[in-house]
Design a protein around this motif. Sequence first.
Motif, mmCIF file in Angstrom:
data_model
loop_
_atom_site.group_PDB
_atom_site.id
_atom_site.type_symbol
_atom_site.label_atom_id
_atom_site.label_comp_id
_atom_site.label_asym_id
_atom_site.label_seq_id
_atom_site.Cartn_x
_atom_site.Cartn_y
_atom_site.Cartn_z
ATOM 1 N N ALA A 412 3.706 -6.266 21.991
ATOM 2 C CA ALA A 412 2.998 -6.879 20.867
ATOM 3 C C ALA A 412 1.494 -6.718 21.022
ATOM 4 O O ALA A 412 0.778 -6.427 20.053
ATOM 5 N N ALA A 413 0.990 -6.921 22.240
ATOM 6 C CA ALA A 413 -0.444 -6.774 22.473
ATOM 7 C C ALA A 413 -0.894 -5.329 22.226
ATOM 8 O O ALA A 413 -1.956 -5.088 21.647
ATOM 9 N N ALA A 414 -0.076 -4.366 22.660
ATOM 10 C CA ALA A 414 -0.426 -2.963 22.450
ATOM 11 C C ALA A 414 -0.406 -2.605 20.962
ATOM 12 O O ALA A 414 -1.295 -1.913 20.452
ATOM 13 N N THR A 415 0.630 -3.092 20.262
ATOM 14 C CA THR A 415 0.703 -2.832 18.823
ATOM 15 C C THR A 415 -0.469 -3.463 18.095
ATOM 16 O O THR A 415 -1.024 -2.888 17.147
ATOM 17 N N MET A 416 -0.859 -4.666 18.533
ATOM 18 C CA MET A 416 -2.021 -5.332 17.929
ATOM 19 C C MET A 416 -3.245 -4.441 17.980
ATOM 20 O O MET A 416 -3.972 -4.285 16.991
ATOM 21 N N GLY A 417 -3.497 -3.839 19.149
ATOM 22 C CA GLY A 417 -4.657 -2.964 19.280
ATOM 23 C C GLY A 417 -4.595 -1.773 18.343
ATOM 24 O O GLY A 417 -5.603 -1.384 17.734
ATOM 25 N N GLN A 418 -3.399 -1.201 18.186
ATOM 26 C CA GLN A 418 -3.250 -0.055 17.292
ATOM 27 C C GLN A 418 -3.463 -0.444 15.836
ATOM 28 O O GLN A 418 -4.156 0.245 15.087
ATOM 29 N N VAL A 419 -2.853 -1.564 15.439
ATOM 30 C CA VAL A 419 -2.976 -2.004 14.051
ATOM 31 C C VAL A 419 -4.429 -2.316 13.720
ATOM 32 O O VAL A 419 -4.953 -1.902 12.676
ATOM 33 N N ARG A 420 -5.095 -3.056 14.591
ATOM 34 C CA ARG A 420 -6.483 -3.435 14.320
ATOM 35 C C ARG A 420 -7.371 -2.201 14.185
ATOM 36 O O ARG A 420 -8.182 -2.081 13.257
ATOM 37 N N ASN A 421 -7.235 -1.283 15.132
ATOM 38 C CA ASN A 421 -8.081 -0.090 15.103
ATOM 39 C C ASN A 421 -7.796 0.793 13.893
ATOM 40 O O ASN A 421 -8.714 1.372 13.295
ATOM 41 N N MET A 422 -6.509 0.919 13.537
ATOM 42 C CA MET A 422 -6.167 1.735 12.360
ATOM 43 C C MET A 422 -6.760 1.140 11.097
ATOM 44 O O MET A 422 -7.348 1.847 10.268
ATOM 45 N N LEU A 423 -6.601 -0.170 10.915
ATOM 46 C CA LEU A 423 -7.097 -0.796 9.697
ATOM 47 C C LEU A 423 -8.622 -0.739 9.634
ATOM 48 O O LEU A 423 -9.208 -0.516 8.570
ATOM 49 N N ARG A 424 -9.275 -0.922 10.758
ATOM 50 C CA ARG A 424 -10.746 -0.817 10.796
ATOM 51 C C ARG A 424 -11.174 0.602 10.369
ATOM 52 O O ARG A 424 -12.095 0.764 9.575
ATOM 53 N N ALA A 425 -10.506 1.619 10.925
ATOM 54 C CA ALA A 425 -10.875 3.005 10.592
ATOM 55 C C ALA A 425 -10.606 3.304 9.124
ATOM 56 O O ALA A 425 -11.419 3.947 8.442
ATOM 57 N N ILE A 426 -9.438 2.845 8.629
ATOM 58 C CA ILE A 426 -9.111 3.084 7.222
ATOM 59 C C ILE A 426 -10.134 2.399 6.318
ATOM 60 O O ILE A 426 -10.630 2.979 5.339
ATOM 61 N N THR A 427 -10.454 1.159 6.627
ATOM 62 C CA THR A 427 -11.389 0.393 5.805
ATOM 63 C C THR A 427 -12.743 1.082 5.735
ATOM 64 O O THR A 427 -13.358 1.187 4.665
ATOM 65 N N TRP A 428 -13.214 1.575 6.854
ATOM 66 C CA TRP A 428 -14.528 2.227 6.899
ATOM 67 C C TRP A 428 -14.503 3.582 6.184
ATOM 68 O O TRP A 428 -15.407 3.908 5.410
ATOM 69 N N ALA A 429 -13.459 4.363 6.448
ATOM 70 C CA ALA A 429 -13.440 5.738 5.953
ATOM 71 C C ALA A 429 -13.050 5.823 4.475
ATOM 72 O O ALA A 429 -13.608 6.611 3.718
ATOM 73 N N VAL A 430 -12.085 5.007 4.063
ATOM 74 C CA VAL A 430 -11.556 5.133 2.705
ATOM 75 C C VAL A 430 -12.362 4.297 1.722
ATOM 76 O O VAL A 430 -12.580 4.687 0.578
ATOM 77 N N ASP A 431 -12.799 3.089 2.155
ATOM 78 C CA ASP A 431 -13.643 2.220 1.332
ATOM 79 C C ASP A 431 -12.970 1.934 -0.013
ATOM 80 O O ASP A 431 -13.571 2.097 -1.073
ATOM 81 N N ASP A 432 -11.711 1.492 0.055
ATOM 82 C CA ASP A 432 -10.939 1.197 -1.154
ATOM 83 C C ASP A 432 -10.688 -0.306 -1.210
ATOM 84 O O ASP A 432 -11.083 -1.063 -0.322
#
Length: 593
Positions: A412-432
Amino acid sequence: MSHPDLRAGPEADLRVAFDRYARLVRRSLGSDMALVSLVEEQRQAFVGADGLTGELATTRETPLSHSFCQWVVADQAPLVITDARLDERLRSNLAIPDLGVIGYAGYPIRDQHGTIVGSLCAITHEPREWSGADLASLQDLAAACSSELAQRGLRAEAARAADSAANLSRRSSVLLALSEGLASTRTLGDVAVAVEAVSIEQLGCSRAGIWIDDTSLHPGSSDPVGDDARLHYVPRTGDDWRSAQLNQRLGLDHSNPLGSAMVLQRPVWFHDRAAQNEHYGHLDLSAQVGEARAFLPLYDTDGVSLGAMALVWDTARDQSDEDVTTMTALASYTAQAVSRALLVQERLDALVTLQSALLPALPRSTGQEIAARYRPAAARDQVGGDWYDAVVMPGGDTSLMIGDVVGHDLGAAATMGQVRNMLRAITWAVDDRPAANVRLLDHALHDLEVDGLATLVHARIEAPGQEGDEPGGRWLAWTNAGHPPPLLLGPEGRCSYLQDGPPDLMIGVLPDVERADQRVLVAAGSTLLLYTDGLVERRGEHLDEGLERLAAAVADHGHLPVEKFLDAVLRDLADDDLDDDIAVMAVRFTPDD
């Protein structure tokens, strides 16, 4: 030699216990296989395994012609191999062609006598350079596995002793009761409770307690508190042993009976309290209870000092040979449980520290003040997947994210890190818009085969000057994927949950599910609170009660600066016995300049 004592008990129970260590090794090191292997005269038996296939997964044993683990036992030392095909001693071993063993790292595991009886090992089908972190993790897990083996071995010895001689029945019942009492202990507090219960029931004691050597809690520091008081008392829930509390910190020396037992490395016995007080009258004796007392040192299987334990009886008595044997066994079991609790605490403290370190620094944003807190659960055998994040976009909007990955383990802790980083990158790059970002996140998790479920709220505070702005307010858009609803405190002090119908489906279930944005104008001076369910959920209580309690706390403290506001809300709702991790983030909407 064979080890029937280490493999006694139901096979299913045995596999559950030791397969867990193999899974931890495989996950931590990313190996193809992991084994808990006991080496006998003609074979090696896998009491724990993860990654075995074919017939070997059923038989769970091989002859020594297919064994690397035999060299761990023979050498009495770890065996670390990058490519077995290049090793002079191993290149002819049949495990290479028959089982595909190429990379190997194995650490010794010991039985209850401290004897090396096998190996906890990681195996790869390709050459592998094992890092220092890999080997440190493997060494720690081997120590924990040894404690498990020792517990099982001692329990089996106690059972055999009970069957072999009637005059040992009392001693055996004590050992069995202690092993059962300590089998499920995970923390030092658990061990202290179990030791007192067994001592009272089986030994007739009136009191029993544990003092721990501070250096066990702070490895590498010989004097962590800056004085000679190296032993400290381990309290229990509802503890009323006043004398122990008055003498909760003691020196590891002859100034007290617990220190003496550790220095002498043997039990210290007193017929009555007068005999003790003759030597230690300088201690605080104002709340002293009982008469006869024994003080026993606690050492792990490697002979490392852990602390000492005290036993007190209501009446004066002389010790018998059976008393000595029973108390020595009691100390041995207790030391094993303490060692395991310290190891678990050390590793989980490190995991919580790592998890906290992964949480982001909050940005400085024009138009709002942001604060966040993370609180780990009281149960130290859990590692949470709670997280928060905030990102100021290039155009000036501020994106807020909070979520909770299902589960309480390393995965769960490992998945948390992946989810957080993915959403941060998507939010910054896509800006939708938030719903589009979360839908893209769900697709990314599916396509990249990130296995996990999570709830989250993704919000966006629009920068001033955008179309539709009203004086003194900011537009807030958000989407909710199965998460508790955000709470908004207006400048007039009224609380409202941002929820229009049920939330959308959590992520990790159906990547193509439609997700909706909601939007509201937030007045200046308002406070937005995002949180995970650990803040409001309680066992045996409807969620609505927790939401009402949260709204009341937010209304009570809404006048405070945002940092102090968060701390006050947590003081009201998050006690010291949290069932779940908590992540919480507050946003105070300030007037535009």
